[in-house]
Motif scaffolding. Structure first.
Motif, PDB file in Angstrom:
ATOM      1  N   ILE A  32     -76.412   8.101  18.617  1.00 50.05           N
ATOM      2  CA  ILE A  32     -76.471   6.681  18.282  1.00 50.05           C
ATOM      3  C   ILE A  32     -75.428   5.918  19.095  1.00 50.05           C
ATOM      4  CG2 ILE A  32     -77.372   7.082  15.967  1.00 50.05           C
ATOM      5  CD1 ILE A  32     -74.513   6.500  14.927  1.00 50.05           C
ATOM      6  N   GLU A  33     -75.660   4.629  19.232  1.00 57.33           N
ATOM      7  CA  GLU A  33     -74.734   3.774  19.968  1.00 57.33           C
ATOM      8  C   GLU A  33     -73.809   3.071  18.986  1.00 57.33           C
ATOM      9  OE1 GLU A  33     -74.774  -0.130  22.866  1.00 57.33           O
ATOM     10  OE2 GLU A  33     -76.534   1.167  22.826  1.00 57.33           O
ATOM     11  N   CYS A  34     -72.526   3.169  19.234  1.00 55.76           N
ATOM     12  CA  CYS A  34     -71.530   2.493  18.404  1.00 55.76           C
ATOM     13  C   CYS A  34     -71.712   0.991  18.564  1.00 55.76           C
ATOM     14  CB  CYS A  34     -70.123   2.915  18.836  1.00 55.76           C
ATOM     15  SG  CYS A  34     -68.805   2.019  17.970  1.00 55.76           S
ATOM     16  N   LYS A  35     -71.828   0.297  17.452  1.00 59.39           N
ATOM     17  CA  LYS A  35     -72.014  -1.153  17.474  1.00 59.39           C
ATOM     18  C   LYS A  35     -70.730  -1.905  17.807  1.00 59.39           C
ATOM     19  CE  LYS A  35     -75.853  -1.204  14.207  1.00 59.39           C
ATOM     20  NZ  LYS A  35     -76.317  -1.753  12.917  1.00 59.39           N
ATOM     21  N   VAL A  36     -69.603  -1.210  17.822  1.00 57.01           N
ATOM     22  CA  VAL A  36     -68.339  -1.856  18.164  1.00 57.01           C
ATOM     23  C   VAL A  36     -68.116  -1.822  19.670  1.00 57.01           C
ATOM     24  CG1 VAL A  36     -65.831  -1.859  17.848  1.00 57.01           C
ATOM     25  CG2 VAL A  36     -67.328  -1.300  15.908  1.00 57.01           C
ATOM     26  N   CYS A  37     -68.258  -0.628  20.270  1.00 55.98           N
ATOM     27  CA  CYS A  37     -67.882  -0.474  21.682  1.00 55.98           C
ATOM     28  C   CYS A  37     -69.009  -0.024  22.602  1.00 55.98           C
ATOM     29  CB  CYS A  37     -66.706   0.489  21.815  1.00 55.98           C
ATOM     30  SG  CYS A  37     -67.139   2.208  21.424  1.00 55.98           S
ATOM     31  N   GLU A  59     -63.062  -3.947  12.247  1.00 49.06           N
ATOM     32  CA  GLU A  59     -64.094  -3.911  13.295  1.00 49.06           C
ATOM     33  C   GLU A  59     -65.357  -3.229  12.762  1.00 49.06           C
ATOM     34  OE1 GLU A  59     -61.814  -3.579  17.551  1.00 49.06           O
ATOM     35  OE2 GLU A  59     -61.703  -1.819  16.233  1.00 49.06           O
ATOM     36  N   TYR A  60     -65.172  -2.137  12.042  1.00 47.69           N
ATOM     37  CA  TYR A  60     -66.308  -1.405  11.480  1.00 47.69           C
ATOM     38  C   TYR A  60     -67.073  -2.293  10.499  1.00 47.69           C
ATOM     39  CZ  TYR A  60     -69.096   2.141   9.160  1.00 47.69           C
ATOM     40  OH  TYR A  60     -70.146   2.844   8.639  1.00 47.69           O
ATOM     41  N   ARG A  62     -67.221  -5.546  10.269  1.00 51.21           N
ATOM     42  CA  ARG A  62     -67.927  -6.634  10.959  1.00 51.21           C
ATOM     43  C   ARG A  62     -69.152  -6.125  11.716  1.00 51.21           C
ATOM     44  NH1 ARG A  62     -62.667  -8.328  12.009  1.00 51.21           N
ATOM     45  NH2 ARG A  62     -62.695  -7.393  14.091  1.00 51.21           N
ATOM     46  N   ALA A  63     -68.996  -5.051  12.465  1.00 53.43           N
ATOM     47  CA  ALA A  63     -70.090  -4.566  13.312  1.00 53.43           C
ATOM     48  C   ALA A  63     -71.258  -4.005  12.506  1.00 53.43           C
ATOM     49  CB  ALA A  63     -69.569  -3.514  14.282  1.00 53.43           C
ATOM     50  N   TYR A  64     -70.948  -3.372  11.384  1.00 52.77           N
ATOM     51  CA  TYR A  64     -71.981  -2.699  10.601  1.00 52.77           C
ATOM     52  C   TYR A  64     -72.310  -3.424   9.300  1.00 52.77           C
ATOM     53  CZ  TYR A  64     -71.618   1.148  13.864  1.00 52.77           C
ATOM     54  OH  TYR A  64     -71.643   1.909  15.000  1.00 52.77           O
ATOM     55  N   ASP A  65     -71.739  -4.616   9.108  1.00 50.96           N
ATOM     56  CA  ASP A  65     -71.948  -5.378   7.873  1.00 50.96           C
ATOM     57  C   ASP A  65     -71.721  -4.469   6.665  1.00 50.96           C
ATOM     58  OD1 ASP A  65     -72.492  -7.669   6.377  1.00 50.96           O
ATOM     59  OD2 ASP A  65     -74.638  -7.193   6.244  1.00 50.96           O
TER      60      ASP A  65
END
Length: 97
Positions: A32-37, A59-60, A62-65
């Motif tokens: 999977i692709e990290c939604k942060v970086c 960051e986690y 925010r990126a993953y709600d």
């Protein structure tokens, strides 16, 4: 002895050893692709470890709600696995050593 269950996409496969679970997640499921970086990592334990070792909790979230409960649940999974697993064995098996 505790049984370890793969929770990726409702897989449900169970393992007697946590190392077998982690190898399964890394080799039988899509990365999977990290939604942060944007890093591409194996799903499951390695994705959780990446998220919490490389990024802040904020960051986690925010990126993953994610909720605070989501963060705690994943932190607990990471801790449980790291308390029980021989990560060197896992890496060696994935790399085919």
């Amino acid at each position: 002895m505790a049984r370890w269950e793969c929770a990726i996409d409702g897989d449900g496969a169970t393992f007697d050893r946590v190392e077998d679970l982690i190898v399964h997640q890394a080799t039988e499921h899509d990365r999977i692709e990290c939604k942060v970086c944007g890093a591409v990592v194996p799903d499951g334990y390695f994705a959780i470890r990446h998220a919490f070792d490389e990024h802040s909790r904020a960051e986690y979230v925010r990126a993953y709600d994610a909720s605070a409960a989501d963060v705690r649940r994943r932190e607990n999974v990471k801790e449980d696995i790291e308390d029980a697993a021989d990560i060197r064995e896992v890496v060696d098996r994935i790399e085919g050593k």
